[in-house]
Design a protein around this motif. Structure first.
Motif, PDB file in Angstrom:
ATOM      1  N   ALA B 161       5.275  54.003  29.138  1.00  0.00           N
ATOM      2  CA  ALA B 161       5.557  54.355  27.743  1.00  0.00           C
ATOM      3  C   ALA B 161       6.084  53.143  26.973  1.00  0.00           C
ATOM      4  O   ALA B 161       5.630  52.861  25.854  1.00  0.00           O
ATOM      5  CB  ALA B 161       6.553  55.511  27.693  1.00  0.00           C
ATOM      6  N   ILE B 162       7.019  52.406  27.574  1.00  0.00           N
ATOM      7  CA  ILE B 162       7.579  51.232  26.899  1.00  0.00           C
ATOM      8  C   ILE B 162       6.482  50.187  26.670  1.00  0.00           C
ATOM      9  O   ILE B 162       6.337  49.648  25.575  1.00  0.00           O
ATOM     10  CB  ILE B 162       8.740  50.635  27.726  1.00  0.00           C
ATOM     11  CG1 ILE B 162       9.928  51.602  27.712  1.00  0.00           C
ATOM     12  CG2 ILE B 162       9.153  49.266  27.176  1.00  0.00           C
ATOM     13  CD1 ILE B 162      10.994  51.278  28.745  1.00  0.00           C
ATOM     14  N   GLY B 163       5.677  49.959  27.725  1.00  0.00           N
ATOM     15  CA  GLY B 163       4.569  49.020  27.587  1.00  0.00           C
ATOM     16  C   GLY B 163       3.606  49.452  26.493  1.00  0.00           C
ATOM     17  O   GLY B 163       3.093  48.636  25.724  1.00  0.00           O
ATOM     18  N   GLY B 164       3.353  50.753  26.393  1.00  0.00           N
ATOM     19  CA  GLY B 164       2.371  51.260  25.440  1.00  0.00           C
ATOM     20  C   GLY B 164       2.835  51.237  23.987  1.00  0.00           C
ATOM     21  O   GLY B 164       2.025  51.128  23.064  1.00  0.00           O
ATOM     22  N   ILE B 165       4.149  51.353  23.799  1.00  0.00           N
ATOM     23  CA  ILE B 165       4.670  51.372  22.425  1.00  0.00           C
ATOM     24  C   ILE B 165       4.519  49.996  21.766  1.00  0.00           C
ATOM     25  O   ILE B 165       4.313  49.904  20.545  1.00  0.00           O
ATOM     26  CB  ILE B 165       6.138  51.878  22.426  1.00  0.00           C
ATOM     27  CG1 ILE B 165       6.139  53.399  22.623  1.00  0.00           C
ATOM     28  CG2 ILE B 165       6.860  51.516  21.138  1.00  0.00           C
ATOM     29  CD1 ILE B 165       7.482  53.964  23.051  1.00  0.00           C
ATOM     30  N   ILE B 166       4.582  48.941  22.564  1.00  0.00           N
ATOM     31  CA  ILE B 166       4.486  47.577  22.019  1.00  0.00           C
ATOM     32  C   ILE B 166       3.186  47.337  21.238  1.00  0.00           C
ATOM     33  O   ILE B 166       3.230  46.972  20.069  1.00  0.00           O
ATOM     34  CB  ILE B 166       4.692  46.537  23.153  1.00  0.00           C
ATOM     35  CG1 ILE B 166       6.132  46.620  23.673  1.00  0.00           C
ATOM     36  CG2 ILE B 166       4.343  45.123  22.681  1.00  0.00           C
ATOM     37  CD1 ILE B 166       6.382  45.863  24.958  1.00  0.00           C
ATOM     38  N   PRO B 167       2.009  47.559  21.828  1.00  0.00           N
ATOM     39  CA  PRO B 167       0.787  47.309  21.059  1.00  0.00           C
ATOM     40  C   PRO B 167       0.593  48.284  19.894  1.00  0.00           C
ATOM     41  O   PRO B 167      -0.156  47.987  18.956  1.00  0.00           O
ATOM     42  CB  PRO B 167      -0.333  47.488  22.092  1.00  0.00           C
ATOM     43  CG  PRO B 167       0.260  48.234  23.219  1.00  0.00           C
ATOM     44  CD  PRO B 167       1.709  47.894  23.240  1.00  0.00           C
ATOM     45  N   LEU B 168       1.246  49.435  19.968  1.00  0.00           N
ATOM     46  CA  LEU B 168       1.022  50.460  18.954  1.00  0.00           C
ATOM     47  C   LEU B 168       1.866  50.242  17.698  1.00  0.00           C
ATOM     48  O   LEU B 168       1.458  50.607  16.578  1.00  0.00           O
ATOM     49  CB  LEU B 168       1.343  51.829  19.562  1.00  0.00           C
ATOM     50  CG  LEU B 168       0.526  52.993  19.009  1.00  0.00           C
ATOM     51  CD1 LEU B 168      -0.952  52.764  19.240  1.00  0.00           C
ATOM     52  CD2 LEU B 168       0.976  54.294  19.658  1.00  0.00           C
ATOM     53  N   THR B 169       3.052  49.674  17.883  1.00  0.00           N
ATOM     54  CA  THR B 169       4.007  49.533  16.778  1.00  0.00           C
ATOM     55  C   THR B 169       3.413  48.900  15.509  1.00  0.00           C
ATOM     56  O   THR B 169       3.618  49.434  14.407  1.00  0.00           O
ATOM     57  CB  THR B 169       5.254  48.774  17.259  1.00  0.00           C
ATOM     58  OG1 THR B 169       5.762  49.456  18.407  1.00  0.00           O
ATOM     59  CG2 THR B 169       6.331  48.709  16.190  1.00  0.00           C
ATOM     60  N   PRO B 170       2.669  47.793  15.591  1.00  0.00           N
ATOM     61  CA  PRO B 170       2.157  47.173  14.369  1.00  0.00           C
ATOM     62  C   PRO B 170       1.328  48.114  13.488  1.00  0.00           C
ATOM     63  O   PRO B 170       1.342  47.982  12.259  1.00  0.00           O
ATOM     64  CB  PRO B 170       1.283  46.027  14.890  1.00  0.00           C
ATOM     65  CG  PRO B 170       1.857  45.690  16.217  1.00  0.00           C
ATOM     66  CD  PRO B 170       2.319  46.992  16.787  1.00  0.00           C
ATOM     67  N   TYR B 171       0.643  49.088  14.104  1.00  0.00           N
ATOM     68  CA  TYR B 171      -0.206  49.993  13.321  1.00  0.00           C
ATOM     69  C   TYR B 171       0.612  50.908  12.419  1.00  0.00           C
ATOM     70  O   TYR B 171       0.105  51.421  11.432  1.00  0.00           O
ATOM     71  CB  TYR B 171      -1.087  50.841  14.251  1.00  0.00           C
ATOM     72  CG  TYR B 171      -2.127  50.037  14.990  1.00  0.00           C
ATOM     73  CD1 TYR B 171      -3.340  49.686  14.391  1.00  0.00           C
ATOM     74  CD2 TYR B 171      -1.892  49.598  16.292  1.00  0.00           C
ATOM     75  CE1 TYR B 171      -4.290  48.950  15.074  1.00  0.00           C
ATOM     76  CE2 TYR B 171      -2.836  48.852  16.988  1.00  0.00           C
ATOM     77  CZ  TYR B 171      -4.028  48.537  16.379  1.00  0.00           C
ATOM     78  OH  TYR B 171      -4.960  47.801  17.047  1.00  0.00           O
ATOM     79  N   PHE B 172       1.878  51.123  12.772  1.00  0.00           N
ATOM     80  CA  PHE B 172       2.734  51.967  11.932  1.00  0.00           C
ATOM     81  C   PHE B 172       3.056  51.270  10.610  1.00  0.00           C
ATOM     82  O   PHE B 172       3.338  51.920   9.618  1.00  0.00           O
ATOM     83  CB  PHE B 172       4.036  52.315  12.666  1.00  0.00           C
ATOM     84  CG  PHE B 172       3.861  53.335  13.748  1.00  0.00           C
ATOM     85  CD1 PHE B 172       3.713  54.682  13.434  1.00  0.00           C
ATOM     86  CD2 PHE B 172       3.813  52.958  15.084  1.00  0.00           C
ATOM     87  CE1 PHE B 172       3.548  55.631  14.439  1.00  0.00           C
ATOM     88  CE2 PHE B 172       3.646  53.896  16.081  1.00  0.00           C
ATOM     89  CZ  PHE B 172       3.511  55.232  15.770  1.00  0.00           C
ATOM     90  N   PHE B 173       3.014  49.930  10.611  1.00  0.00           N
ATOM     91  CA  PHE B 173       3.426  49.175   9.431  1.00  0.00           C
ATOM     92  C   PHE B 173       2.265  48.535   8.675  1.00  0.00           C
ATOM     93  O   PHE B 173       2.418  48.139   7.522  1.00  0.00           O
ATOM     94  CB  PHE B 173       4.425  48.088   9.842  1.00  0.00           C
ATOM     95  CG  PHE B 173       5.622  48.644  10.553  1.00  0.00           C
ATOM     96  CD1 PHE B 173       6.585  49.347   9.825  1.00  0.00           C
ATOM     97  CD2 PHE B 173       5.789  48.502  11.922  1.00  0.00           C
ATOM     98  CE1 PHE B 173       7.699  49.884  10.463  1.00  0.00           C
ATOM     99  CE2 PHE B 173       6.885  49.038  12.571  1.00  0.00           C
ATOM    100  CZ  PHE B 173       7.849  49.723  11.836  1.00  0.00           C
TER     101      PHE B 173
END
Lengths: 233, 233
Positions: B161-173
């Motif tokens: 989960a921690i690994g997966g949140i990293i690549p996903l975060t930029p798409y939120f912004f």
């Protein structure tokens, strides 16, 4: 590879490396794309997005798992080769220290000092056997199969892809995502049950209980993904 | 758990089970959600769909990997317990056959019949040690840690989960999916490199080469997912 015959050992070997790789790839392949597409079905109506995401996930997952398997195999080989070289060096240059290590192992087993001495001297006569002993019983390393890394990569990657196509297929034919989900659940849960049954049989576990466990993981993952995606959308 | 001290052994043990679990979870967590979101960015413009799919994938992946790890640990324990019971039974009821098996192991090492006999008799004096010997050296099974299955499940799942949140975060912004992809690539490839470096250090592999390999797998998975999703959309 099998040095001594024994009824147990035979049984353990029926679950070969190939089967292990198929199981590794397929159990994730059936579960993750199934849960992802279920999750998306809870958030979007278009089957198009579900299938696109599903295929992207299958491509990503099979490459990550396949190449991951390949590199793990390669690393294991390099590690073995490096340790082997080191043991040969140690046996050559620090024989007394290595002999003391063997004596320690034998002492743990409860051997008398006399037997320890006897066994160490006999073992040390043949350098290859001596090193082989150190590799297997001191470091716990088995010689890895040279072709294993490549075969493993292919088997794991393909099994993931095959496993992943099963839950995705219904979405190609369904009129909307929720209908796709319904058929996907039916097909995939059946496949997970059959897969869990087969896998447990191969590894000597109780097959029905194993099938139930595998099916439950898939159900739980899909339900959680559906709930979370539905909530955030 | 460590029975005899030795400089190698110490080194191997620095990569503990916890680290192994973090590595298992995080290497897939960084790679698969990264590649999935990259793939979707090649097919849809809305960051909303990318983040929904990404979160569904993270939920699905961490449950599949975490529970998978838990069940694998459980199965290992059950397997060990079953084999242990069987070995005790065999040592009790078929001692001569078990002794012959030990002699065969020793014969492979090049021990003389006299030493084989001596060692077998000394080993057979203590039934617990005898069974322990059969478990470790005949079947190659180490006693699994009882709490390992639960810890392993949590560690692998959370690391994914921690690994997966990293690549996903930029798409939120990001304003659209392609901008998200650009930032996601920058952040994730950096993290993959650092992760690969750290992982290789821990397992005694050449760190820069290890970092390059891990980064390449991620890049390849993302590029392939992007190309395929772009093509089918």
């Amino acid at each position: 590879m099998q040095h001594h015959s024994h009824p147990h050992k035979e049984e353990h070997l029926t679950s070969s490396q190939f089967i292990t790789d198929v199981v590794i790839g397929m159990s994730d392949g059936l579960t993750v794309p199934f849960a992802l597409s279920a999750g998306l079905s809870g958030a979007v109506a278009s089957t198009n997005i579900v299938t696109t995401a599903g295929i992207a996930e299958i491509v990503a997952g099979s490459i990550a798992m396949g190449l991951g398997g390949y590199l793990a195999g390669k690393t294991e080989q390099e590690h073995y080769a490096a340790e082997l070289k080191r043991e040969y060096w140690e046996v050559e240059h620090l024989p007394e220290r290595e002999k003391a290590e063997i004596r320690e192992i034998f002492a743990e087993w409860g051997l008398s000092p006399h037997s320890q001495e006897l066994v160490v001297e006999e073992l040390a006569k043949d350098k290859d056997k001596w090193v082989d002993f150190m590799m297997r019983y001191e470091l716990g390393l088995e010689k890895p199969d040279v072709n294993r890394a490549r075969k493993s990569a292919l088997t794991i990657g393909l099994s993931y892809a095959i496993g992943g196509i099963i839950p995705l297929t219904p979405y190609f034919f369904a009129q909307d995502a929720l209908h796709g989900l319904m058929y996907s659940c039916a097909v995939t849960l059946l496949c997970l049950f059959a897969f869990g049954y087969f896998k447990s049989k191969m590894t000597g576990q109780p097959p029905v209980w194993g099938a139930v466990k595998v099916t439950l993981i898939g159900t739980l993952a899909a339900a959680a993904a559906f709930a979370v995606a539905h909530f955030i959308e």
